[in-house]
Design a protein around this motif. Structure first.
Motif, PDB file in Angstrom:
ATOM      1  N   GLU A 135       0.845  -1.189   0.000  1.00  0.00           N
ATOM      2  CA  GLU A 135       0.000   0.000   0.000  1.00  0.00           C
ATOM      3  C   GLU A 135       0.881   1.240   0.000  1.00  0.00           C
ATOM      4  N   ALA A 136       0.327   2.336  -0.447  1.00  0.00           N
ATOM      5  CA  ALA A 136       1.086   3.581  -0.539  1.00  0.00           C
ATOM      6  C   ALA A 136       1.298   4.175   0.849  1.00  0.00           C
ATOM      7  N   LYS A 137       2.384   4.890   1.007  1.00  0.00           N
ATOM      8  CA  LYS A 137       2.640   5.562   2.274  1.00  0.00           C
ATOM      9  C   LYS A 137       1.840   6.868   2.322  1.00  0.00           C
ATOM     10  N   LYS A 138       1.415   7.219   3.513  1.00  0.00           N
ATOM     11  CA  LYS A 138       0.653   8.455   3.683  1.00  0.00           C
ATOM     12  C   LYS A 138       1.244   9.237   4.855  1.00  0.00           C
ATOM     13  N   ALA A 139       1.071  10.527   4.818  1.00  0.00           N
ATOM     14  CA  ALA A 139       1.624  11.386   5.865  1.00  0.00           C
ATOM     15  C   ALA A 139       0.747  11.326   7.107  1.00  0.00           C
ATOM     16  N   ASP A 140       1.390  11.243   8.261  1.00  0.00           N
ATOM     17  CA  ASP A 140       0.693  11.282   9.535  1.00  0.00           C
ATOM     18  C   ASP A 140       0.266  12.731   9.771  1.00  0.00           C
ATOM     19  N   PRO A 141      -1.020  12.975  10.097  1.00  0.00           N
ATOM     20  CA  PRO A 141      -1.467  14.358  10.255  1.00  0.00           C
ATOM     21  C   PRO A 141      -0.821  15.089  11.432  1.00  0.00           C
ATOM     22  N   LEU A 142      -0.401  14.365  12.454  1.00  0.00           N
ATOM     23  CA  LEU A 142       0.169  15.020  13.622  1.00  0.00           C
ATOM     24  C   LEU A 142       1.653  15.352  13.439  1.00  0.00           C
ATOM     25  N   THR A 143       2.434  14.363  12.995  1.00  0.00           N
ATOM     26  CA  THR A 143       3.883  14.567  12.898  1.00  0.00           C
ATOM     27  C   THR A 143       4.355  14.880  11.481  1.00  0.00           C
ATOM     28  N   GLY A 144       3.585  14.469  10.475  1.00  0.00           N
ATOM     29  CA  GLY A 144       3.997  14.668   9.101  1.00  0.00           C
ATOM     30  C   GLY A 144       4.900  13.572   8.578  1.00  0.00           C
ATOM     31  N   TRP A 145       5.199  12.554   9.395  1.00  0.00           N
ATOM     32  CA  TRP A 145       6.045  11.458   8.950  1.00  0.00           C
ATOM     33  C   TRP A 145       5.270  10.570   7.999  1.00  0.00           C
ATOM     34  N   ALA A 146       5.961   9.988   7.040  1.00  0.00           N
ATOM     35  CA  ALA A 146       5.328   9.074   6.094  1.00  0.00           C
ATOM     36  C   ALA A 146       5.322   7.668   6.685  1.00  0.00           C
ATOM     37  N   GLY A 147       4.212   6.982   6.531  1.00  0.00           N
ATOM     38  CA  GLY A 147       4.107   5.629   7.050  1.00  0.00           C
ATOM     39  C   GLY A 147       2.948   4.903   6.416  1.00  0.00           C
TER      40      GLY A 147
ATOM     41  N   GLY B 194       0.561   0.844   6.862  1.00  0.00           N
ATOM     42  CA  GLY B 194       0.277  -0.325   7.677  1.00  0.00           C
ATOM     43  C   GLY B 194       0.987  -1.569   7.190  1.00  0.00           C
ATOM     44  N   ASP B 195       1.786  -1.450   6.135  1.00  0.00           N
ATOM     45  CA  ASP B 195       2.490  -2.593   5.558  1.00  0.00           C
ATOM     46  C   ASP B 195       3.796  -2.823   6.318  1.00  0.00           C
ATOM     47  N   THR B 196       3.858  -3.897   7.082  1.00  0.00           N
ATOM     48  CA  THR B 196       5.058  -4.173   7.872  1.00  0.00           C
ATOM     49  C   THR B 196       6.135  -4.900   7.066  1.00  0.00           C
ATOM     50  N   ARG B 197       5.784  -5.431   5.901  1.00  0.00           N
ATOM     51  CA  ARG B 197       6.795  -6.116   5.093  1.00  0.00           C
ATOM     52  C   ARG B 197       7.808  -5.137   4.506  1.00  0.00           C
ATOM     53  N   ASP B 198       7.505  -3.847   4.538  1.00  0.00           N
ATOM     54  CA  ASP B 198       8.435  -2.840   4.050  1.00  0.00           C
ATOM     55  C   ASP B 198       9.692  -2.785   4.917  1.00  0.00           C
ATOM     56  N   GLN B 199       9.593  -3.240   6.155  1.00  0.00           N
ATOM     57  CA  GLN B 199      10.718  -3.212   7.086  1.00  0.00           C
ATOM     58  C   GLN B 199      11.601  -4.450   6.983  1.00  0.00           C
ATOM     59  N   VAL B 200      11.152  -5.467   6.243  1.00  0.00           N
ATOM     60  CA  VAL B 200      11.857  -6.748   6.186  1.00  0.00           C
ATOM     61  C   VAL B 200      12.826  -6.767   5.013  1.00  0.00           C
ATOM     62  N   ARG B 201      14.080  -7.090   5.313  1.00  0.00           N
ATOM     63  CA  ARG B 201      15.095  -7.310   4.284  1.00  0.00           C
ATOM     64  C   ARG B 201      15.805  -8.606   4.637  1.00  0.00           C
ATOM     65  N   LEU B 202      15.795  -9.547   3.709  1.00  0.00           N
ATOM     66  CA  LEU B 202      16.432 -10.835   3.928  1.00  0.00           C
ATOM     67  C   LEU B 202      17.701 -10.914   3.097  1.00  0.00           C
ATOM     68  N   PHE B 203      18.750 -11.500   3.669  1.00  0.00           N
ATOM     69  CA  PHE B 203      20.024 -11.642   2.985  1.00  0.00           C
ATOM     70  C   PHE B 203      20.322 -13.119   2.771  1.00  0.00           C
ATOM     71  N   PHE B 204      20.866 -13.425   1.588  1.00  0.00           N
ATOM     72  CA  PHE B 204      21.175 -14.801   1.213  1.00  0.00           C
ATOM     73  C   PHE B 204      22.594 -14.848   0.662  1.00  0.00           C
ATOM     74  N   PRO B 205      23.296 -15.967   0.884  1.00  0.00           N
ATOM     75  CA  PRO B 205      24.672 -16.057   0.377  1.00  0.00           C
ATOM     76  C   PRO B 205      24.749 -16.218  -1.143  1.00  0.00           C
ATOM     77  N   THR B 206      23.721 -16.819  -1.750  1.00  0.00           N
ATOM     78  CA  THR B 206      23.731 -17.035  -3.201  1.00  0.00           C
ATOM     79  C   THR B 206      22.378 -16.671  -3.793  1.00  0.00           C
ATOM     80  N   LEU B 207      22.368 -16.454  -5.091  1.00  0.00           N
ATOM     81  CA  LEU B 207      21.119 -16.169  -5.797  1.00  0.00           C
ATOM     82  C   LEU B 207      20.199 -17.376  -5.767  1.00  0.00           C
ATOM     83  N   GLU B 208      20.771 -18.559  -5.898  1.00  0.00           N
ATOM     84  CA  GLU B 208      19.965 -19.788  -5.889  1.00  0.00           C
ATOM     85  C   GLU B 208      19.236 -19.967  -4.567  1.00  0.00           C
ATOM     86  N   ALA B 209      19.874 -19.602  -3.460  1.00  0.00           N
ATOM     87  CA  ALA B 209      19.233 -19.713  -2.145  1.00  0.00           C
ATOM     88  C   ALA B 209      18.063 -18.744  -2.036  1.00  0.00           C
ATOM     89  N   ALA B 210      18.208 -17.547  -2.572  1.00  0.00           N
ATOM     90  CA  ALA B 210      17.129 -16.563  -2.520  1.00  0.00           C
ATOM     91  C   ALA B 210      15.947 -16.999  -3.379  1.00  0.00           C
TER      92      ALA B 210
END
Length: 93
Positions: free
Chosen positions: A32-44, A46-62
């Motif tokens: 989903e698109a990010k939207k500005a918080d009306p109080l602080t103005g920060w962009a955010g 509800g999608d928590t997968r945006d915070q996930v980054r997985l690392f793999f040793p090889t392309l085949e493993a990924a």
């Protein structure tokens, strides 16, 4: 259905070494698109997968992880590194 991109992290312009550039990284596409918080103005969102980054040793493993978990994926090819060789004396021509 979740979609992800798999890529090899490039060397940062501010680093001289090649640390953490030999691993493949998996990032999820935003659901989903990010939207500005009306109080602080920060962009955010509800999608928590945006915070996930997985690392793999090889392309085949990924790719195997994506296929096992049922994640649609696309691989971003690694750009070729081009070296611009120049001598110090070229600065004074």
């Amino acid at each position: 259905m979740a979609t992800a991109r798999i890529f090899k992290r490039p060397k940062n312009a501010m680093q001289s070494g090649k640390a953490r550039t030999d691993h493949w990284q998996l990032e999820f596409a935003p659901a989903e698109a990010k939207k500005a918080d009306p109080l602080t103005g920060w962009a955010g969102s509800g999608d928590t997968r945006d915070q996930v980054r997985l690392f793999f040793p090889t392309l085949e493993a990924a790719v195997a992880y994506c296929e096992r978990e049922g994640i649609d994926h696309h691989v971003v090819p690694t750009p070729t590194a081009t070296l611009k060789l120049q001598a110090y004396a070229d600065n004074f021509r």
